[in-house]
Each structure stands twice: as C-alpha cells, then as structure tokens.
Write an enzyme that holds these catalytic residues in place. Structure first.
Site, mmCIF file in Angstrom:
data_model
loop_
_atom_site.group_PDB
_atom_site.id
_atom_site.type_symbol
_atom_site.label_atom_id
_atom_site.label_comp_id
_atom_site.label_asym_id
_atom_site.label_seq_id
_atom_site.Cartn_x
_atom_site.Cartn_y
_atom_site.Cartn_z
ATOM 1 N N LYS A 35 39.705 31.898 34.560
ATOM 2 C CA LYS A 35 38.667 31.669 33.556
ATOM 3 C C LYS A 35 38.662 30.211 33.109
ATOM 4 O O LYS A 35 37.596 29.591 32.979
ATOM 5 C CB LYS A 35 38.897 32.583 32.349
ATOM 6 C CG LYS A 35 37.837 32.476 31.263
ATOM 7 C CD LYS A 35 38.240 33.265 30.033
ATOM 8 C CE LYS A 35 38.357 34.745 30.340
ATOM 9 N NZ LYS A 35 38.754 35.537 29.144
ATOM 10 N N CYS A 260 31.320 45.684 20.415
ATOM 11 C CA CYS A 260 31.559 45.600 18.963
ATOM 12 C C CYS A 260 31.344 46.914 18.241
ATOM 13 O O CYS A 260 32.292 47.522 17.755
ATOM 14 C CB CYS A 260 30.672 44.514 18.354
ATOM 15 S SG CYS A 260 31.139 42.833 18.836
ATOM 16 N N ARG A 330 30.292 46.787 28.531
ATOM 17 C CA ARG A 330 31.306 47.509 27.780
ATOM 18 C C ARG A 330 30.653 48.626 26.973
ATOM 19 O O ARG A 330 29.764 48.392 26.187
ATOM 20 C CB ARG A 330 32.066 46.553 26.848
ATOM 21 C CG ARG A 330 32.966 45.575 27.569
ATOM 22 C CD ARG A 330 33.595 44.590 26.601
ATOM 23 N NE ARG A 330 32.602 43.703 25.997
ATOM 24 C CZ ARG A 330 32.867 42.811 25.036
ATOM 25 N NH1 ARG A 330 34.098 42.708 24.565
ATOM 26 N NH2 ARG A 330 31.915 42.046 24.552
#
Length: 438
Positions: A35, A260, A330
């Site tokens: 990354k 979230c 996600r």
C-alpha cells in the site's frame, strides 16, 4: 505544520492527501508495504473522487510522502491515528487492536509538546485508556472524530460541516494546535465544537446510529406499504416536507452497508451493554434486523417475479458497491444480493463501474461482466446500486437485449412509469408492481 498520519487506509490516505493539499508537510505511515509503495507512486488504494489528483500533487510538491517506518513520525508535531476499527470476529464489539498497536508504536517517538489526535471511530472510553502514556511523554491527546461520506471524502476533509475536539480539561494548547491544522476550514466557516473525550467519541457513533435508524424506519414503512398498497416513495416525500423530519435518508430500498454504519451500530450496542445500559440502545438491534431483511426481500421479489424460482434463470445484477462513487464492498447489500441469488442457482452476471475487483476478491464464485454482458439475454434485471449510468438506462433500448423485461428496482431510483410504458414489469421495494408487459 509537520504532521504524521498513522494508518493509510480509506480514512488515512484521504486525510493525509487533503492536509498536504492545504499546505501542511505530511507523512503517512502504514505497516502494509504494498500500500505504501502504491501511495508513494501516487496510486490510490481506493476509488474516491479527487483523491488520485491530490496524491499526485502532494507527492510532486514534496509536502506528502509515505513510509512503513514509525520512526519517520518523530519530526512531526501532530500525529493523527487513522487506523481501522473493524467488527470483532464472532462478536458485535469493535476490534481495537489496530488502535492499541498504533499508540504502542507511536508513543516512544513522541516529544514534549506533540499532539496525538485520534480520528478512528472507537467505543466511548477508549481515549482515557491511552491518555496517561501520551502525557507521560509530555504530549497531548485529542479525539477528533471523522465524518466522511464515501464519494465526498476529500470535500468533507477540506471543508467539514463541523469539527469536534475532545480534549482533557482546559487543554487550550491542543485546541490551538488543531485550529492551526484546520485553519483553512475554520476560515471558511466550519464550526468548532470543543468538548470532553467521551462526548467526542459518542458524536460519531450516535450520528451513525441516528442515520441508520432513519433508513431502517423508512424501510419498515416499505414493509407496511407492500401489504397495504401504499407507495413508500410518495410517503417519504410527504413526511419529508416536515422540517422536523426532513427528506434526506428517507430513501427506501435494499438498506445500508459499507464500513461504518453496520459495524458502528453493532459496536455501539455492545459497548452500551458493557456499560450496563444495553436497554438504552436495544432498538439498534431491530434497526440492524430491518436492514438485513431488505436484502432478503430483494431476493424474494426476484423469485416472485420469475414465477417462484430463479434456478437456471439469468439475472443481471447492476451494482456491487454499497453506494455509488465508491468501490467499497464491505457489508454491501448489493454484493450480498448477488451472492444469495447465485446460491439459489440463478445464473448471475454482476457488474459495477468500480467494484468488480474488490467483489471478485471476496466472491470469486460469481460471474462478473460489463453492463452489456449482464443485460444480454437476462430473465430479470436487478438495480442494487444507484450509479448514474444505471439510473439513466434507456428502458426501450434495454428491452431489446433482455430475454424477459422484468426489472427489480432495489433502490427505487428508476422512473417506474417510464419503464412500465416501455413494456417492462417494474417492481420496487415498498411500491406496487407496474406491469407494462400486457
């Protein structure tokens, strides 16, 4: 100012690049070498509008760099902790191992006058567990929650709708330092709310709990609408005119997902139970349950429209990301619907403008393709992510390439009358079927 950002995932990469864009000298630090290599070359690890340009500009200017070595943070005067807090395996609580690890690795490099700023979304009571170690180095601890919307994260960082600082009692020094960091935003009228640690930690999770509740409320109304003949979209318009309620987040459909809202309401519930106040947020379990039921309802609706079985029927699933302008899958309702239909024996061909690679990594058993490949010969079309290109499809043109003109609008984002007029059988969540196939 010289700033370090610990953790270069979604939050950290956006935060680092955005702070560099307003003139700060920023180093992003992460343990993931691949990354860091990509970021150092200006390549974004996520799909987020405007982020690639900010990365390239920051690196070219010399104000932005990345490293895997925590020792490189020692020259910074402010240190932002921006690591993830995923849901714990097998439990609803938040996994704080990345937060704890970031503090453990950073503290030895702190010097007097440094300010450590928590950005990660954490259970209330987390900050106080780290303040002693930070203060022992002569440094200051602030909790400064993030309020990013995926797809608008750069804007929300540079021009936030509010800034919240959770500080130790009377720590004016830390407040001053953060005001310097966010000077551009403050000069552009972003309000600053200075409070204590607990309140700052609660702001993010309570905001997400409220938004999740509002979404699940209208989806509960959709369940009632389906059995009474009402239209949930007109219902939402009508109650949304009440300025005490508002129209935003009253879009009935397949529900919320992402990194979230789902995990945050579960972690909030778990923390409330730990504090002996589980009954205070017990309603969030039903909010979660309503949300998950909507995914099941989409699959049921497809099955009903296909005569009771999806086995060996080709189903075009349009959308995989949990929302448009993102590649985040996600806890994505869209990807979940594709997987469920595939598990029932449907010949699913799934597509998305940005999220195919991430989806394939999680579910290689699915067949992925372009929009044209998904639509060709389809027995049913399911719109599960409201990307503009799906909302703007020409129903007459698509009618020519499918096998059966059946569309399931899992986001209530299509013009139902236009699709019915073009000869489609249209089914939306919380709405009555419109049959234009006669």
């Amino acid at each position: 100012m010289k700033i370090s950002v610990i953790g270069c995932g979604y939050l950290g990469s956006v935060h680092a690049a955005s702070l560099a864009s307003v003139g700060h000298d920023v180093i992003g630090i992460d343990v993931d070498a691949a990354k860091i290599e990509a970021l150092s070359q200006g390549r974004s690890p996520i799909f987020e509008p405007d982020l690639p340009e900010l990365l390239s500009e920051g690196i070219a200017s010399g104000r932005l760099r990345f490293s895997t070595n925590m020792a490189d943070a020692r020259d910074a005067e402010l240190h932002f902790i921006a690591v993830g807090t995923p849901q714990s395996a097998g439990a609803g609580s938040a996994d704080l191992s990345y937060v704890d690890g970031a503090f453990d690795d950073l503290v030895p490099y702190l010097t007097e006058g440094d300010v450590v700023v928590g950005k990660s979304t954490v259970p209330v009571g987390t900050a106080v567990t780290h303040v002693a170690a930070v203060e022992a180095r002569g440094a200051h601890l602030v909790w400064n929650p993030e309020f990013l919307r995926e797809g608008f994260a750069v804007k929300d960082t540079i021009q936030p709708d509010r800034l919240v600082y959770g500080v130790a009692d009377g720590d004016e020094y830390a407040v001053q330092k953060l005001n310097e960091v966010y000077a551009t935003a403050i000069e552009s009228s972003s309000p600053v709310i200075v409070t204590d640690y607990a309140t700052a930690e609660l702001v993010k999770v309570s905001a997400n709990a409220f938004l999740a509740t509002k979404i699940s409320f209208i989806n509960a109304m959709a369940e009632i609408a389906e059995v009474t003949g009402a239209d949930v979209t007109k219902l939402a318009d009508a109650i949304g005119h009440d300025n005490r309620i508002g129209r935003k987040f009253l879009n009935a459909g397949v529900g919320f997902g992402g990194g979230c809202l789902p995990k945050d309401i579960r972690a909030f519930t778990a923390r409330a139970e730990e504090l002996g106040r589980g009954e205070s947020v017990a309603f969030l379990k039903e909010v979660d349950a309503i949300n998950l039921r909507r995914r099941e309802r989409v699959v049921e609706l497809v099955t009903e429209e296909l005569g009771g079985s999806v086995f060996q029927k080709k189903v075009a699933v349009l959308g995989l990301a949990f929302k448009p302008n993102s590649d985040d899958v996600r806890d994505s309702p869209a990807l979940d619907v594709a997987v469920r239909l595939n598990g029932l024996g449907a010949k699913v061909v799934a597509t998305d403008p940005e999220a195919i690679a991430n989806s394939r990594a999680l579910h290689p058993q699915l067949v992925y393709g372009t929009t044209d490949e998904a639509l060709a010969g389809a027995d049913a079309v399911v719109v599960v992510t409201e990307w503009p290109e799906y909302k703007q499809l020409d129903p007459a043109a698509v009618h020519e390439v499918v096998r059966t003109p059946i569309v399931i609008d899992a986001r209530n984002c299509l013009d139902a009358d236009a699709w019915a007029d073009a000869g489609w059988e249209y089914a939306g969540l919380g709405r009555q079927v419109k049959n234009g196939r006669a």
